[in-house]
Design a protein around this motif. Structure first.
Motif, mmCIF file in Angstrom:
data_model
loop_
_atom_site.group_PDB
_atom_site.id
_atom_site.type_symbol
_atom_site.label_atom_id
_atom_site.label_comp_id
_atom_site.label_asym_id
_atom_site.label_seq_id
_atom_site.Cartn_x
_atom_site.Cartn_y
_atom_site.Cartn_z
ATOM 1 N N GLY A 1 1.187 -1.368 -0.522
ATOM 2 C CA GLY A 1 -0.145 0.104 0.346
ATOM 3 C C GLY A 1 1.229 1.244 -0.406
ATOM 4 O O GLY A 1 2.109 1.159 0.140
ATOM 5 N N TYR B 1 2.757 -0.384 4.339
ATOM 6 C CA TYR B 1 2.001 1.148 3.785
ATOM 7 C C TYR B 1 4.147 1.952 3.399
ATOM 8 O O TYR B 1 4.674 1.811 4.082
ATOM 9 N N ALA C 1 1.729 2.979 10.017
ATOM 10 C CA ALA C 1 1.561 2.873 8.236
ATOM 11 C C ALA C 1 3.311 2.149 7.842
ATOM 12 O O ALA C 1 2.158 1.141 7.073
ATOM 13 N N ALA D 1 -4.666 5.619 10.840
ATOM 14 C CA ALA D 1 -3.807 4.209 11.023
ATOM 15 C C ALA D 1 -4.682 2.907 10.622
ATOM 16 O O ALA D 1 -4.675 1.731 9.804
ATOM 17 N N ALA E 1 -4.843 10.209 3.978
ATOM 18 C CA ALA E 1 -4.898 10.349 5.018
ATOM 19 C C ALA E 1 -5.176 11.993 5.059
ATOM 20 O O ALA E 1 -4.157 12.669 5.374
ATOM 21 N N LEU F 1 -5.851 1.591 7.564
ATOM 22 C CA LEU F 1 -4.933 1.339 6.706
ATOM 23 C C LEU F 1 -5.585 0.072 6.476
ATOM 24 O O LEU F 1 -4.556 -0.804 6.514
ATOM 25 N N VAL G 1 -3.654 4.948 -0.988
ATOM 26 C CA VAL G 1 -4.996 6.021 0.538
ATOM 27 C C VAL G 1 -4.352 7.636 0.862
ATOM 28 O O VAL G 1 -3.281 7.663 0.733
ATOM 29 N N VAL H 1 0.273 4.929 1.229
ATOM 30 C CA VAL H 1 -0.532 6.412 1.979
ATOM 31 C C VAL H 1 0.292 7.925 1.641
ATOM 32 O O VAL H 1 1.221 8.063 2.155
ATOM 33 N N ARG I 1 -6.421 -3.147 3.613
ATOM 34 C CA ARG I 1 -6.460 -3.124 2.155
ATOM 35 C C ARG I 1 -7.607 -3.630 2.161
ATOM 36 O O ARG I 1 -8.534 -4.899 2.436
ATOM 37 N N ASP J 1 -3.465 -0.842 -2.941
ATOM 38 C CA ASP J 1 -4.102 0.270 -1.817
ATOM 39 C C ASP J 1 -3.586 1.426 -1.485
ATOM 40 O O ASP J 1 -2.042 2.238 -1.541
ATOM 41 N N VAL K 1 5.262 6.042 2.875
ATOM 42 C CA VAL K 1 4.604 6.915 3.243
ATOM 43 C C VAL K 1 5.043 8.354 2.596
ATOM 44 O O VAL K 1 6.155 8.260 2.664
#
Length: 204
Positions: free
Chosen positions: A33, A69, A64, A197, A131, A200, A129, A35, A202, A127, A71
């Motif tokens: 992922g 993920y 994360a 978080a 935030a 998060l 994202v 984010v 998936r 994924d 970041v």
């Protein structure tokens, strides 16, 4: 009578060998992922608010990364103050967060949404994202909602957290979460930002 089957060939990324082959990182990123965490650094965040928000962002980044993920971080106000794109090594995001000591300007999330959109679409991830934390409104709400719809159409999930009910409701208008708006108070500000978080997860 011959069996009625058709010979088929199957292919996949070559990552099953040990030690892992050159495709491993590419495949891991595709199913991992990415984010982008967006922190409001407008003038109203000055002082204790920003100190607590930075603490919450540090925890968000740690969680994360632990969840697999990459970041990125955007510091936003009426524009974008500073940013780093999503990376597997969170060092750059943590360094930028350490420099988030100053707050100034008004609030307009549109530039933040546009940058996050470009950064996430440039990232090969299973994924994607965004935030967002803010303590005010969206700025131009109609423009922000229109831009957020573009992110959502590109399969980017948007998580939000607002300081106070008014801000939480405003940000919730661009969120993809189905739960009640995530609302922070001055007392639980760090915890509330870190709690994003939990979103998060998936998609199957």
């Amino acid at each position: 009578m011959a069996a009625g089957w058709t010979r088929k060939s199957f292919s996949s990324d070559g990552v099953t060998e040990y030690p892992v082959g050159p495709n491993f990182e590419r495949l891991r990123s595709r199913f991992g992922g990415a984010v982008v965490l967006a922190l409001d650094v407008s003038g109203s965040m000055q002082g204790d608010r920003l100190i607590k928000a930075v603490k919450g962002c540090k925890r968000f980044i740690d969680e994360a990364v632990e969840a697999g993920y990459r970041v990125g971080l955007i510091l936003w106000h009426h524009d974008v103050a500073a940013d780093v794109p999503p990376e597997a090594d969170p060092k750059a995001a943590r360094e930028l967060l350490r420099r988030a000591a100053d707050s100034s300007g008004g609030t307009n999330v549109l530039a933040c949404l546009g940058l996050a959109h470009r950064q996430l679409m440039a990232t090969d991830a299973g994924d994607r994202v965004l935030a967002i934390f803010g303590d005010g409104d969206l700025g131009n709400r109609q423009a922000a909602e229109t831009k957020a719809a573009e992110l959502i159409a590109d399969d980017i999930r948007i998580l939000t957290c607002g300081l106070g009910e008014g801000s939480a409701q405003e940000l919730a208008s661009i969120s993809t979460e189905k739960a009640a708006p995530r609302t922070a108070t001055s007392e639980n500000l760090a915890d509330s930002i870190a709690s994003m978080a939990q979103g998060l997860i998936r998609k199957g």
